[in-house]
Structure formats: structure tokens, C-alpha cells
Design a protein around this motif. Structure first.
Motif: not given
Ligand code: GAP
Length: 522
Positions: A395-408
Motif C-alpha cells: 500500500x501507499x503507506x508501505x504496509x502490505x495487504x493480500x488481495x484475491x483477484x479474478x483476472x477474467x
């Protein structure tokens, strides 16, 4: 994460995000039957449209039909399904579970293959960079023994299936000491043939003469309408008839989610050709169908052809398009050169002449047929499994985040655009609604104002929405919006007046069809 874990996650994701639900879930479900939710139905409809338009729109000589599921029972005698559409089944007397005998043996073979892979992994670890896999496999005594064992089982199974020797299949199960996965015992019944067609009664009186079948393939509805379409459409050979519809098979082993179902949908096209020209068209359709798959952009290495060594009695060539699913390379589509078997048999069984007069050769003949046959549900699973991705986002503040994405692929995505007012005040919802009014008539769009913008982005990543359009305070000043791209998460500012045309180029199926029309020309 193993492929098995990934597959489990995908199944859970499909349920959580309105793609696919177990049928009759509140009654604990019904084996191998599934319902499509609000996103699943959109994806499935888009897949069907991609197929239909690639057949009917791109080929002047292909037309569509929609035939009934119930058909005259004699059709299934003529097609060979009453006599030959069956699997070898075996029951375990202790668990009362029923299995396909050939699948039990295939799983046993897969177990040996797994042991070979483990030996190879051990070798890799031991020898490091100096490891030569070919040499290792050719000399390691454990691997040589396992390969010999595996080939012996494969050969015995092939011989038993080719000669329809059910006793030999049972003996193989006994000799391999295959146990029931549920009871753990080897207390097996004899192997029997089990017809896969569902039957029911038609009319109010229940007796054998009223027995009809739920079609196990849509193709026969095309064959029995061959003359109707040819004559009323003044079709000239070569020409094709396409159909999408439900099919039913009482599968003994129905597993792997929507890969093998008891109620499913097929997209089939029968292409009628002059006898003797079938191999040319068979090659054409192999190429055209592979191009259709590859255009989706999941990677050419994920597809391969499997040419059949053992042909069905009616075929003189057949190949499967296989895709690398999370559980390995498996068939998604079949391309079959079916000779004049079906039309010829319907002519024989119905007593009606089914022939074509060829004005170019002045001859009457029963046309030959090239069939392309793909399961809608299996294709839906292909798209979902190839699209599912988990990634760590900084993220912009340097923290990390998990995302699930369907690349349809955008043209297949259930929702193309999410229109999101940044906040629920200051006239932003009203402006966002205005934009919705423009976009919703072009492509499936969703208005969403609930939760923070970050949460809304994640929600749309998870259902595979390719573009999020955010309306903020700047929009009210300069009439621009932020367009966020699902795959890269990049954002750009676009004028509202240019929005529909800019985005249309990225999601409209017609551009893919145009590209396809170029690659499948012969
Ligand atoms: N008319 C030819 C025919 O039906 P098939 O290989 O039996 O050929 C064609 O089926 C396609 O239908 C398969 O490649 C697969 O995609 C789909 N299909 C077959 N059985 C299925 C099942 N039980 N569940 C889901 N899809 C199935």
C-alpha cells in the motif's frame, strides 16, 4: 500452496462471491448438481455468447437451432447410446460405495506415478545442479521397477477395456490389491456395465413403451433436424448447425466440482461435409477451436491436443483439447470426425431418406460430419481456475495487504464496470448515477456506494470486475473520473464524455471476434 489447496480455495471463492452454489444446499445438496449465482450466470452467458458468435456470426455457413431435451427413444437406439453409452462399475460390499472400475485403476496408476515423482525429487535433492533427470530415470532401480509395474497395469487395463472384458478388469483390481477408499476393504462385487442415460416416463400411463431419455448430448437434436435446416435454410455443403443446451449423464464418478456433473450444458456444432473431404475440415476445426481458446490469453502452454488412439466405432479421427486445470491436463473439448454414422443410422432406424443432393457433383449422398463439442460448465471452470490469483499488495503507506483477484478476460467478466462515488455526499452519488445511466446500456455495470473505497476495490477484484470508475470531488470541477485497472491497480483520469468509447474498446467482445476471424481463416 499446492494445486489441491488452490482448487479448494477456488470452490469456496465461487460460493462466497455468487458464482456457483451446490444445488439444493439447504437440503444438504444433490450429488454433482450445481446452481449458478448472480455472477456465475453472467460469466456463463458471456462464454456462451463468445462461442455462439464465433460460430454463427463469423461463419456465414453456420446456423443455430434449439432442439428439445426430450426426443423419440428410437433416436438413442440409432445413435448407439442405448447399447454402448455405459461405464464399467464396481461396488464395495462393505461401504456400499460405487466406483468406475477404470477410474479405480487409473488412480492406482497415478499413485505409482506419484512414487516415481518422489524418487525423482529425492534424486534432485541429493545431486543438486549435477542432476540429470533422463539418466536418473533410465538407471535408478526403484524407478525402473515402478515404471515396469505401471506399464504392466496400463497394458492390462487397455486390453480389458478394448476387448470389453469385465472379468479382466475385476481381476486387475484384485491383483493390484486396490481397496475401497471409504471402507478400506477389498470386498468387491463383479464389474458391470452401467448405462449413463437418465430415463423417465412420458404421459400419464407408466409402462415401458412410454420410457424416454433425458438427452446425454445435444448433437442428436442436430442430426435429426439436418434436413429441416438444410431445406428451409437452403444450405449448401459444407455447412454447420450449432446448438447450446442442457445434457444429462448419470455419472458414477462425479467429482472435481463442475468438471463432471450430472446435469450440464454443451455447446456443439456439427459441420456437414462431402465424403472424402472430412480430414481437411477436421484439421480446420482443430485449428479454429484452438485459436478460440488461445485468444482468451491464459497462455498457450496451458493447452494441448490429445489425439485419440482408440477411436469410437463411428469415428475416423478424434482429438481432445486439454487444459491444465489445478488437477492436471484434462479434456475441455472434443473434436470428432464422425463419418456418416449418425445420419446413416437415423436414415436406417427412421426409414426416412436423409441425403443431400450436391449440385456441384450431381450426386446424392449422406454427408460426413465433423463435430466440435465443448462443455459450458467445464469451460466456466477453466476460466475461473485460470483467472484466480492471490497476491500481496504494497500500500501507499508501505504496509502490505493480500488481495484475491479474478483476472477474467474483460469481455467475459460478469460485471464490466463498477461505478463508485468516493463518498456518499456532496453530490457524488448523483454524478455517479448519471455515469451509470450512460454505461449500463452498453455493458453490465454496477453502482456501489457501500463501505470504504478500498473495500469496494477488493470486492470488485474478487468478482473480477476489470474497471472501477471512481467519482470524486474533482469530477464535479472538471468532469473527469478515475479509472482503476483491476490487473495492475493503476489509475488514470478520463473525461466522462470519453468514458464509454475508451472503455468499450477494452471490454467489447466484437474486437476479439474480429481478431479470431483473422486467425481462423483458411
Ligand atoms: N457429442 C459428443 C460428446 O458429447 P463428449 O466428449 O462426451 O462428446 C463433450 O462430451 C464435452 O462435454 C466434453 O469435452 C466436456 O467438456 C463436456 N462434458 C461431458 N460430460 C460432462 C459432464 N459429466 N459434466 C460436465 N461436462 C461434461
Amino acid at each position: 500452496m499446492t494445486q489441491e489447496e488452490l482448487f479448494k480455495k477456488l470452490i469456496a471463492h465461487c460460493k462466497e462471491y455468487g458464482y456457483i452454489f451446490p444445488s439444493s444446499e439447504i437440503y444438504d445438496g444433490l450429488g454433482a448438481v450445481y446452481d449458478y449465482g448472480q455472477n456465475g450466470v453472467e460469466l456463463k452467458n458471456n462464454i456462451k455468447r463468445y462461442w455462439w458468435e464465433s460460430m454463427v456470426k463469423l461463419h456465414e455457413n453456420i446456423v443455430g437451432i434449439d432442439s428439445a431435451i426430450f426426443m423419440h427413444p428410437k433416436i438413442w437406439e440409432a445413435s448407439g447410446h442405448v447399447d454402448a453409452f455405459n461405464d464399467p462399475l464396481i461396488d464395495n460390499k462393505d461401504s456400499k460405495k460405487r466406483y468406475r472400475a477404470d477410474v479405480l485403476i487409473e488412480e492406482y496408476i497415478a499413485g505409482i506415478r506419484g512414487k516415481i515423482d518422489k524418487e525423482i525429487a529425492k534424486g534432485k535433492k541429493k545431486f543438486g545442479d549435477a542432476f540429470d533427470e533422463t539418466q536418473f530415470c533410465a538407471t535408478n532401480p526403484n524407478i525402473l521397477r515402478l515404471v515396469e509395474k505401471m506399464e504392466a497395469v496400463q497394458n492390462r487395463m487397455r486390453e480389458a477395456l478394448n476387448s470389453d472384458d469385465l472379468d479382466a478388469l475385476k481381476n486387475l483390481i484384485i491383483d493390484c490389491e486396490i481397496a475401497c477408499p471409504v471402507s478400506g476393504t477389498r470386498n468387491w462385487t463383479e464389474v458391470r456395465r452401467f448405462n449413463l442415460m437418465f430415463s423417465t416416463q412420458m404421459g400419464s400411463v407408466s409402462n415401458d413403451t412410454n420410457l424416454i431419455y433425458l438427452r446425454p448430448e445435444t448433437a442428436q437434436g442436430i442430426f435429426v433436424n439436418f434436413l429441416n435446416v438444410q431445406k428451409t435454410g437452403r444450405m449448401k455443403i459444407p455447412f454447420g448447425i450449432a446448438q447450446i443446451g442442457k445434457a444429462f449423464r448419470n455419472e458414477i464418478v462425479a467429482r472435481q466440482f463442475i468438471f463432471r456433473m450430472r446435469e450440464f450444458e454443451q455447446m456443439e456444432m456439427q459441420f456437414f461435409v462431402r465424403p472424402g473431404e472430412e480430414m481437411k475440415w477436421y484439421e480446420y476445426w482443430k485449428k479454429a477451436r484452438m485459436a478460440w481458446h488461445r485468444l482468451l490469453g491464459f497462455g498457450n502452454e496451458k493447452y494441448r491436443f490429445h489425439d485419440h488412439d482408440k477411436l469410437a466405432h463411428y469415428a475416423n479421427a478424434a482429438a481432445d483439447v486439454e487444459f491444465n486445470f489445478p488437477f492436471g491436463f484434462k479434456e475441455v473439448e472434443g473434436i470428432h470426425s464422425r463419418t456418416d454414422f449418425d445420419l446413416g443410422n437415423h436414415q436406417k432406424f427412421s426409414g426416412k431418406k436423409i441425403q443431400y443432393f450436391d449440385p456441384d457433383t450431381n450426386e446424392n449422398y449422406v454427408p460426413y460430419v465433423i463435430e466440435t463439442s465443448i462443455g459450458v460448465d467445464r469451460m466456466t471452470l477453466l476460466v475461473l481456475s485460470a483467472s484466480y490469483d492471490e497476491e500481496t499488495v504494497v500500500k501507499e503507506n508501505g504496509e502490505t495487504d493480500e488481495r484475491v483477484v479474478l483476472r477474467i478476460p474483460p469481455m467475459l467478466a460478469p460485471v464490466k464496470f463498477a461505478v463508485l462515488p468516493l463518498v456518499k455526499k456532496d453530490g457524488l452519488p448523483e454524478k455517479a448515477r448519471e455515469i451509470m445511466e450512460i454505461l449500463k446500456f452498453e455493458h453490465n455495470s454496477q453502482y456501489d456506494e457501500k463501505d470504504t473505497i478500498g473495500k469496494r476495490y477488493r470486492r470488485h477484484d474478487a468478482i473480477g470486475t476489470p474497471f472501477c470508475i471512481t467519482v470524486d470531488r474533482q469530477t464535479l470541477d472538471d468532469d473527469t473520473v478515475t479509472v482503476r485497472h483491476r490487473d495492475t491497480m493503476e489509475q488514470e483520469r478520463v473525461q466522462v464524455s470519453a468514458l464509454a468509447s475508451t472503455l468499450d474498446k477494452l471490454v467489447n467482445m466484437k474486437y476479439s471476434l474480429l481478431e479470431l476471424s483473422r486467425v481462423s481463416e483458411i
